[in-house]
Design an enzyme around this catalytic site. Structure first.
Site, short mmCIF file in Angstrom:
data_model
loop_
_atom_site.label_atom_id
_atom_site.label_comp_id
_atom_site.label_asym_id
_atom_site.label_seq_id
_atom_site.Cartn_x
_atom_site.Cartn_y
_atom_site.Cartn_z
N THR A 182 -0.71 15.00 5.82
CA THR A 182 -1.79 15.36 4.88
C THR A 182 -2.93 14.36 4.99
OG1 THR A 182 -0.73 14.07 3.13
CG2 THR A 182 -0.22 16.43 3.20
N ASP A 278 1.74 -2.29 8.67
CA ASP A 278 2.86 -1.67 7.97
C ASP A 278 3.88 -2.75 7.61
OD1 ASP A 278 4.33 1.43 7.92
OD2 ASP A 278 5.51 -0.37 7.54
N1 URA Z 1 2.07 0.47 3.30
C1 URA Z 1 1.98 -0.57 4.18
O1 URA Z 1 2.98 -1.01 4.72
N2 URA Z 1 0.77 -1.09 4.44
C2 URA Z 1 -0.36 -0.63 3.87
O2 URA Z 1 -1.43 -1.17 4.14
C3 URA Z 1 -0.25 0.44 2.96
C4 URA Z 1 0.97 0.98 2.69
#
Ligand code: URA
Length: 287
Positions: A182, A278
């Protein structure tokens, strides 16, 4: 060892001169670095500042770089001399997995301590062994009155520190995931396992990254379905951004949020910028 402010300034200068990193060969610099790390663990503020200077940054703000304010009485931004240094390590894409885990864990420790310290305390006057009076603080609630709820998977990385500070705490888990197909990366609820009688407990939601606020909102709604009151929820978070904070504080005005830093932006993929990428992939080395 605590130093008086004036002594501290002089000692900082001496210490910085003696340990000036530029004057040292790499192997000696490494040895000095471990020494400084050991000193940091003493928790003494004088030493913390010295470490900052030793590591080559004298202004906190420069290192943390992106810290912005978010005015809301229920939002606490962690104030600790070490946070800029620790954050700068884990933001760095060249940080190894072992260092990433080590430095993240250290910030989590500070964040969780901050959350616990904000809980109501009973204060009694006691006498020290030397005979003087002191104020003795004890949490009003017992460990059984608390529950940690992790947002799988990144939130699970915060559990070991939670266990260190509140051994025996009950744990609930919620699996929500962003639907990457999405455009707005909407969060979808998949699963939850929550302790019985969670409605009567003080709940700490654990998730390191607050981007859109979608995942955390789903979790809070799930907790409310179980009867948990907003005022009994504290969301413990490492990096937030204004959009996520606004989303949560407007939808759930009575929850508390503790975060280490507010970063200014989100990119097109709805990742926080500068952020760190992440969090879960980096912590669990699952790239
Ligand atoms: N989740 C993550 O691991 N990093 C981000 O910047 C946003 C969500």
């Amino acid at each position: 060892m605590w130093l008086l402010p004036s002594c501290r300034r002089v000692s900082q200068k001496l210490f910085t001169c003696r340990l000036g990193v530029r004057a040292l060969k790499p192997e000696r610099a490494r040895a000095r670095k471990s020494l400084t790390t050991a000193l940091v663990f003493t928790g003494a503020m004088g030493y913390l500042t010295m470490r900052g200077e030793f590591m080559g940054f004298s202004k906190k703000v420069e290192c943390q770089g992106t810290k912005i304010e978010f005015e809301n009485p229920n939002v606490t931004i962690l104030e600790h001399s070490l946070v800029p240094f620790l954050l700068s390590q884990i933001r760095d894409p060249e940080c190894s997995t072992s260092d990433y885990r080590r430095f993240s864990d250290r910030i989590m420790h500070l964040l969780i301590e901050e959350a616990i310290a904000a809980e109501p305390m009973n204060v009694t006057i006691k006498k020290t062994l030397a005979g003087g009076d002191f104020e003795c603080y004890r949490l009003t609630k017992t460990p059984n009155d608390f529950c940690a709820v992790t947002i799988i998977r990144a939130g699970d990385s915060m559990l070991p520190k939670m266990f260190e500070l509140m051994p025996g705490i009950k744990v609930g888990k919620v699996l929500v995931q962003r639907d990457e197909s999405t455009e707005d990366k909407r969060s979808v609820f998949y699963y939850s396992k929550l302790p019985k009688e969670i409605a009567k407990k003080k709940v700490f939601i654990l998730d390191p990254m607050l981007a859109t606020g979608g995942s955390c909102s789903l979790v809070i709604n799930r907790l409310k379905e179980e009867g948990v009151k907003e005022e009994n929820i504290t969301f413990i978070n490492l990096i937030s951004c204004p959009e996520g904070l606004s989303c949560l504080t407007s939808a759930f005005p009575d929850i508390k949020i503790i975060t280490a830093v507010v970063d200014p932006n989100m990119n097109e993929e709805r990742y926080i910028e500068p952020g760190l990428g992440d969090y879960g992939d980096r912590y669990f080395n699952s790239d």
